[in-house]
Scaffold this motif. Structure first.
Motif, PDB file in Angstrom:
ATOM      1  N   ARG A 114       0.819  -1.218   0.000  1.00 25.90           N
ATOM      2  CA  ARG A 114       0.000   0.000   0.000  1.00 25.90           C
ATOM      3  C   ARG A 114       0.853   1.269   0.000  1.00 25.90           C
ATOM      4  N   VAL A 115       2.083   1.203   0.505  1.00 25.68           N
ATOM      5  CA  VAL A 115       2.963   2.370   0.566  1.00 25.68           C
ATOM      6  C   VAL A 115       3.845   2.410  -0.679  1.00 25.68           C
ATOM      7  N   LYS A 116       3.815   3.535  -1.375  1.00 21.87           N
ATOM      8  CA  LYS A 116       4.710   3.786  -2.512  1.00 21.87           C
ATOM      9  C   LYS A 116       5.656   4.896  -2.081  1.00 21.87           C
ATOM     10  N   PRO A 117       6.859   4.531  -1.649  1.00 18.14           N
ATOM     11  CA  PRO A 117       7.745   5.522  -1.031  1.00 18.14           C
ATOM     12  C   PRO A 117       8.293   6.561  -2.004  1.00 18.14           C
ATOM     13  N   GLN A 118       8.597   7.721  -1.468  1.00 17.06           N
ATOM     14  CA  GLN A 118       9.377   8.723  -2.171  1.00 17.06           C
ATOM     15  C   GLN A 118      10.825   8.243  -2.067  1.00 17.06           C
ATOM     16  N   ILE A 119      11.580   8.341  -3.150  1.00 19.51           N
ATOM     17  CA  ILE A 119      12.961   7.871  -3.136  1.00 19.51           C
ATOM     18  C   ILE A 119      13.889   8.982  -3.623  1.00 19.51           C
ATOM     19  N   ALA A 120      14.979   9.178  -2.882  1.00 20.88           N
ATOM     20  CA  ALA A 120      16.025  10.121  -3.293  1.00 20.88           C
ATOM     21  C   ALA A 120      17.358   9.390  -3.253  1.00 20.88           C
ATOM     22  N   ILE A 121      18.223   9.719  -4.214  1.00 23.65           N
ATOM     23  CA  ILE A 121      19.572   9.168  -4.150  1.00 23.65           C
ATOM     24  C   ILE A 121      20.479  10.202  -3.507  1.00 23.65           C
TER      25      ILE A 121
ATOM     26  N   ALA B  43      18.489   7.206 -12.064  1.00 26.57           N
ATOM     27  CA  ALA B  43      17.695   6.976 -10.855  1.00 26.57           C
ATOM     28  C   ALA B  43      16.250   7.410 -11.062  1.00 26.57           C
ATOM     29  N   LYS B  44      16.052   8.551 -11.723  1.00 24.48           N
ATOM     30  CA  LYS B  44      14.678   9.018 -11.978  1.00 24.48           C
ATOM     31  C   LYS B  44      13.943   8.062 -12.902  1.00 24.48           C
ATOM     32  N   ARG B  45      14.620   7.554 -13.939  1.00 23.68           N
ATOM     33  CA  ARG B  45      13.976   6.578 -14.827  1.00 23.68           C
ATOM     34  C   ARG B  45      13.618   5.295 -14.079  1.00 23.68           C
ATOM     35  N   ALA B  46      14.403   4.960 -13.058  1.00 25.79           N
ATOM     36  CA  ALA B  46      14.142   3.759 -12.266  1.00 25.79           C
ATOM     37  C   ALA B  46      13.007   3.976 -11.258  1.00 25.79           C
ATOM     38  N   GLY B  47      12.690   5.256 -10.970  1.00 25.48           N
ATOM     39  CA  GLY B  47      11.583   5.520 -10.056  1.00 25.48           C
ATOM     40  C   GLY B  47      11.882   6.447  -8.903  1.00 25.48           C
ATOM     41  N   ALA B  48      13.066   7.073  -8.890  1.00 23.38           N
ATOM     42  CA  ALA B  48      13.394   8.030  -7.829  1.00 23.38           C
ATOM     43  C   ALA B  48      12.769   9.385  -8.134  1.00 23.38           C
ATOM     44  N   GLN B  49      12.545  10.175  -7.091  1.00 18.23           N
ATOM     45  CA  GLN B  49      11.970  11.504  -7.263  1.00 18.23           C
ATOM     46  C   GLN B  49      13.001  12.615  -7.190  1.00 18.23           C
ATOM     47  N   GLY B  50      14.195  12.338  -6.684  1.00 21.23           N
ATOM     48  CA  GLY B  50      15.160  13.417  -6.554  1.00 21.23           C
ATOM     49  C   GLY B  50      16.480  12.936  -5.998  1.00 21.23           C
ATOM     50  N   TYR B  51      17.287  13.897  -5.598  1.00 21.98           N
ATOM     51  CA  TYR B  51      18.610  13.585  -5.066  1.00 21.98           C
ATOM     52  C   TYR B  51      18.980  14.614  -4.012  1.00 21.98           C
ATOM     53  N   LEU B  52      20.000  14.277  -3.235  1.00 23.28           N
ATOM     54  CA  LEU B  52      20.625  15.242  -2.341  1.00 23.28           C
ATOM     55  C   LEU B  52      22.111  14.942  -2.310  1.00 23.28           C
ATOM     56  N   LEU B  53      22.872  15.953  -1.944  1.00 22.30           N
ATOM     57  CA  LEU B  53      24.324  15.811  -1.910  1.00 22.30           C
ATOM     58  C   LEU B  53      24.802  15.579  -0.487  1.00 22.30           C
TER      59      LEU B  53
ATOM     60  N   ASP C  87      15.120  20.675   3.801  1.00 18.55           N
ATOM     61  CA  ASP C  87      14.562  21.223   2.555  1.00 18.55           C
ATOM     62  C   ASP C  87      14.186  20.114   1.589  1.00 18.55           C
ATOM     63  N   ARG C  88      15.025  19.099   1.465  1.00 15.69           N
ATOM     64  CA  ARG C  88      14.725  17.963   0.585  1.00 15.69           C
ATOM     65  C   ARG C  88      13.446  17.270   1.041  1.00 15.69           C
ATOM     66  N   PHE C  89      13.285  17.099   2.339  1.00 16.53           N
ATOM     67  CA  PHE C  89      12.096  16.437   2.855  1.00 16.53           C
ATOM     68  C   PHE C  89      10.862  17.303   2.656  1.00 16.53           C
ATOM     69  N   ARG C  90      11.000  18.614   2.776  1.00 13.76           N
ATOM     70  CA  ARG C  90       9.862  19.499   2.506  1.00 13.76           C
ATOM     71  C   ARG C  90       9.447  19.409   1.039  1.00 13.76           C
ATOM     72  N   ALA C  91      10.409  19.258   0.139  1.00 10.90           N
ATOM     73  CA  ALA C  91      10.105  19.114  -1.291  1.00 10.90           C
ATOM     74  C   ALA C  91       9.303  17.837  -1.538  1.00 10.90           C
ATOM     75  N   PHE C  92       9.490  16.841  -0.691  1.00 12.20           N
ATOM     76  CA  PHE C  92       8.735  15.604  -0.799  1.00 12.20           C
ATOM     77  C   PHE C  92       7.394  15.674  -0.075  1.00 12.20           C
ATOM     78  N   ASP C  93       7.061  16.844   0.482  1.00 14.62           N
ATOM     79  CA  ASP C  93       5.831  17.012   1.268  1.00 14.62           C
ATOM     80  C   ASP C  93       5.784  16.055   2.453  1.00 14.62           C
ATOM     81  N   ILE C  94       6.947  15.840   3.049  1.00 12.24           N
ATOM     82  CA  ILE C  94       7.021  15.000   4.222  1.00 12.24           C
ATOM     83  C   ILE C  94       7.596  15.848   5.346  1.00 12.24           C
ATOM     84  N   ALA C  95       6.802  16.095   6.347  1.00  9.77           N
ATOM     85  CA  ALA C  95       7.240  16.946   7.459  1.00  9.77           C
ATOM     86  C   ALA C  95       8.279  16.209   8.284  1.00  9.77           C
ATOM     87  N   ALA C  96       9.320  16.913   8.657  1.00 10.01           N
ATOM     88  CA  ALA C  96      10.339  16.312   9.516  1.00 10.01           C
ATOM     89  C   ALA C  96      10.334  16.994  10.856  1.00 10.01           C
TER      90      ALA C  96
END
Length: 122
Positions: free
Chosen positions: A73-80, A93-103, A113-122
């Protein structure tokens, strides 16, 4: 409560992420290898996954595809997580199903900020 999985062979990176993100709204779980991360996802899929762009035991895109193949039921947000901007790796990574990256190394503001972009409150 949201769950975040950090898959990275660096215990320091995992520890820093856990210190920044763990709180009343999120719990961070850790995996040192891609195989360990996949086992954790199969057992209880997290809401977000941050995966090292240089896993030692499997390719990062293979890891992402295998996570996406897990039924649930959970489709996770994925970042490399990369040590430098690598447009090729980001696009694969995006073609494989990731939504973004961080350094890495990342700071508290960068990670939040990366987590806010995913609409996931930290």
């Amino acid at each position: 409560m949201k769950r975040c999985l950090f898959v990275d062979d660096s215990s320091v990176i995992r520890k820093v992420a856990k210190r920044i993100l763990n709180g009343p709204e999120m719990v961070v779980v850790e995996a040192a290898t891609g195989a360990e991360g996949l086992d954790m996802c199969a057992y209880d899929m997290p809401d977000i996954i941050v995966v090292d762009g240089g896993l030692e035991d499997m390719g990062t895109t293979d890891f992402i595809r295998r996570v996406r193949a897990i039924d649930g039921r959970v489709k996770p947000q994925i970042a490399i997580c990369l040590t430098e901007v690598d447009i090729g790796a980001i696009m694969r990574a995006k073609r494989a199903g990731a939504q973004g990256y961080l350094l890495k190394p990342f700071t508290r503001p960068q990670l939040l900020d990366r987590f806010r972009a995913f609409d996931i409150a930290a």
